[in-house]
Write a protein that holds these residues in place. Structure first.
Motif, PDB file in Angstrom:
ATOM      1  N   LEU A 127     -15.921   2.303   7.711  1.00 19.30           N
ATOM      2  CA  LEU A 127     -14.866   2.220   6.521  1.00 19.30           C
ATOM      3  C   LEU A 127     -14.140   0.812   6.359  1.00 19.30           C
ATOM      4  CD1 LEU A 127     -13.035   5.674   6.840  1.00 19.30           C
ATOM      5  CD2 LEU A 127     -14.709   4.959   4.957  1.00 19.30           C
ATOM      6  N   TYR A 128     -14.122   0.296   7.714  1.00 18.33           N
ATOM      7  CA  TYR A 128     -13.330  -0.915   7.429  1.00 18.33           C
ATOM      8  C   TYR A 128     -14.016  -2.221   8.400  1.00 18.33           C
ATOM      9  CZ  TYR A 128      -9.671   2.201   6.271  1.00 18.33           C
ATOM     10  OH  TYR A 128      -8.881   3.249   5.673  1.00 18.33           O
ATOM     11  N   LEU A 157      -5.002   9.135   1.320  1.00 16.06           N
ATOM     12  CA  LEU A 157      -6.275   9.470   0.737  1.00 16.06           C
ATOM     13  C   LEU A 157      -7.192   8.653   1.903  1.00 16.06           C
ATOM     14  CD1 LEU A 157      -8.393  10.195  -1.106  1.00 16.06           C
ATOM     15  CD2 LEU A 157      -7.977   8.165  -2.496  1.00 16.06           C
ATOM     16  N   GLN A 158      -6.892   7.536   2.238  1.00 20.18           N
ATOM     17  CA  GLN A 158      -7.848   6.829   3.411  1.00 20.18           C
ATOM     18  C   GLN A 158      -7.635   7.591   4.538  1.00 20.18           C
ATOM     19  OE1 GLN A 158      -9.571   3.728   3.031  1.00 20.18           O
ATOM     20  NE2 GLN A 158      -9.036   4.130   0.762  1.00 20.18           N
ATOM     21  N   ALA A 159      -6.592   8.238   4.927  1.00 21.64           N
ATOM     22  CA  ALA A 159      -6.672   8.992   6.136  1.00 21.64           C
ATOM     23  C   ALA A 159      -7.603  10.138   6.174  1.00 21.64           C
ATOM     24  CB  ALA A 159      -5.188   9.623   6.659  1.00 21.64           C
ATOM     25  N   ILE A 181     -14.271   4.309  11.409  1.00 19.83           N
ATOM     26  CA  ILE A 181     -13.553   3.213  11.217  1.00 19.83           C
ATOM     27  C   ILE A 181     -14.374   2.164  11.101  1.00 19.83           C
ATOM     28  CG2 ILE A 181     -11.940   1.613  12.243  1.00 19.83           C
ATOM     29  CD1 ILE A 181     -10.523   4.341  11.218  1.00 19.83           C
ATOM     30  N   MET A 208       0.807  -1.235  -0.094  1.00 20.20           N
ATOM     31  CA  MET A 208      -0.026   0.048   0.122  1.00 20.20           C
ATOM     32  C   MET A 208       0.902   1.269   0.127  1.00 20.20           C
ATOM     33  SD  MET A 208      -3.034   1.146   2.790  1.00 20.20           S
ATOM     34  CE  MET A 208      -3.875  -0.413   2.529  1.00 20.20           C
ATOM     35  N   HIS A 242      -2.054   6.268  -1.285  1.00 20.90           N
ATOM     36  CA  HIS A 242      -3.435   5.739  -0.827  1.00 20.90           C
ATOM     37  C   HIS A 242      -3.616   5.823   0.329  1.00 20.90           C
ATOM     38  CE1 HIS A 242      -6.690   2.580  -1.476  1.00 20.90           C
ATOM     39  NE2 HIS A 242      -6.116   1.995  -0.353  1.00 20.90           N
ATOM     40  N   THR A 243      -2.560   5.515   1.311  1.00 24.06           N
ATOM     41  CA  THR A 243      -2.808   5.623   2.855  1.00 24.06           C
ATOM     42  C   THR A 243      -3.245   6.946   3.053  1.00 24.06           C
ATOM     43  OG1 THR A 243      -0.937   4.094   2.949  1.00 24.06           O
ATOM     44  CG2 THR A 243      -1.567   5.330   5.232  1.00 24.06           C
ATOM     45  N   ILE A 267     -10.470  10.512   4.069  1.00 25.70           N
ATOM     46  CA  ILE A 267     -11.504  10.158   4.080  1.00 25.70           C
ATOM     47  C   ILE A 267     -12.090   9.928   5.471  1.00 25.70           C
ATOM     48  CG2 ILE A 267     -13.201   8.284   3.373  1.00 25.70           C
ATOM     49  CD1 ILE A 267     -11.553   7.980   0.937  1.00 25.70           C
ATOM     50  N   ALA A 268     -11.246   9.346   6.369  1.00 24.18           N
ATOM     51  CA  ALA A 268     -11.615   8.810   7.801  1.00 24.18           C
ATOM     52  C   ALA A 268     -11.638  10.137   8.548  1.00 24.18           C
ATOM     53  CB  ALA A 268     -10.435   7.854   8.244  1.00 24.18           C
ATOM     54  N   ASP A 291     -10.815  18.921   1.239  1.00 27.43           N
ATOM     55  CA  ASP A 291     -11.525  17.751   1.892  1.00 27.43           C
ATOM     56  C   ASP A 291     -11.997  17.420   3.320  1.00 27.43           C
ATOM     57  OD1 ASP A 291     -11.692  17.154  -1.075  1.00 27.43           O
ATOM     58  OD2 ASP A 291      -9.739  16.194  -0.897  1.00 27.43           O
TER      59      ASP A 291
END
Length: 326
Positions: free
Chosen positions: A276-277, A8-10, A273, A1, A5-6, A12-13, A155
């Motif tokens: 998302l996961y 972007l995930q952060a 979390i 990863m 990408h990491t 979003i979270a 964002d």
């Protein structure tokens, strides 16, 4: 990863954490005002629910979301007034009065909703003008390509509904009002030593009523956010225990506004979390099931209320009706 990408995930979270924390922050601050004045408010859940219903219903009928918000705040304040009359004027048990409000809200929203819309206690989906929309802050699009800071501003900070920004402004205002004004000093004193305040000529009853009505306004905003921002309709029991989680966050924060903000963001992060996961693979050894992740905010609530986060001392006169000495 890879890092992109990491990151972007952060992003979003963080964005989801803010959105999910708003209701908790408003309800937690409502409890903060009420309990600082010596009134324990278990009825936060009911106020959120009744506000969500009337916000959605009136917004749908009028086509104006702000009128819906006012209706939701008004309904929540009526519940706060009922709680105040039962707990302050008639010196009833504050916890039982709060539980009664929760049951009342749960029943009323279903009965009135079914009679009003014939949709099993739910409201129709709100049309475009009857719900809030995202606000793009100045220069958000222009700054998006700036490494690191650009996506955070564009964002995470930008792109939220109006009630989100109002909520995050209420936190410093609450700190200033409680700890930097005469009103706040007296309100906190009413929750610590009402007899001394009364001796000084300050009305304990008036300040306690002021506190519970402020709590009504904040819960009203929280319920309105649920129905007109986080969702676009009212659903049965849509408060989903957030009032109780807010109480846990209030104890966790030890009745302080800035700590309350951090505690609510923590609960919001856990919920984000879990969304998302739903299934987390731990080093390829075992997988955490979705049910555990969804229950995690409530598990933390139980842990906090069980006293595993350190000793939290509530206002000394909390939960005790004040009887004026003759």
């Amino acid at each position: 990863m890879d890092f992109a990408h990491t990151f972007l995930q952060a992003i979003i979270a963080m964005d989801m954490t803010i959105r999910l924390s708003v209701v908790l922050i408003l309800a937690c601050l409502a409890g903060l005002y009420s309990e600082r004045a010596g009134i324990f408010d278990i009825g936060l859940e009911g106020k959120l629910l009744i506000s969500a219903f009337f916000s959605a219903a009136v917004s749908f009928e009028t086509g104006n979301v702000w009128i819906g918000v006012l209706a939701g705040v008004g309904a929540s304040m009526v519940f706060s007034l009922i709680h105040g009359i039962a707990s302050i004027t008639y010196r009833g048990n504050q916890l039982i009065a709060g539980v009664a409000l929760n049951f009342l809200a749960s029943g009323l929203t279903i009965v009135i909703g079914h009679a009003w819309f014939k949709k099993g206690g739910q409201s129709p989906a709100l049309p475009n003008d009857s719900r809030f929309h995202e606000i793009t802050l100045p220069f958000a699009d222009a700054m998006r390509d700036i490494p690191m800071l650009g996506p955070i501003y564009a964002d995470v900070i930008s792109g939220h509904k109006p009630l989100v920004y109002i909520t995050f402004l209420i936190v410093p205002f609450t700190w200033w009002l409680l700890f930097r004004t005469r009103f706040g000093l007296r309100l906190r004193a009413v929750g610590e030593n009402p007899a001394s305040v009364d001796t000084a000529g300050v009305s304990v009853i008036r300040y306690r009523y002021a506190a519970v009505m402020i709590a009504g306004v904040l819960c009203g905003l929280g319920g309105a956010y649920l129905a007109t921002s986080q969702a676009s309709a009212f659903g049965r029991e849509m408060s989903a225990g957030r009032g109780f989680i807010a109480l846990a966050a209030l104890i966790f924060s030890k009745w302080r506004p800035w700590y309350a903000l951090m505690a609510c963001l923590l609960f919001g992060f856990l919920e984000a979390i879990s969304n998302l996961y739903p299934n987390i693979d731990v080093f390829g050894v075992f997988e955490i099931p979705v049910q555990f992740m969804q229950a995690l905010p409530y598990i933390l609530t139980v842990v906090i209320l069980a006293g595993f986060v350190g000793k939290a001392i509530p206002p000394r006169a909390g939960g005790e009706p004040y009887v004026k000495e003759r």
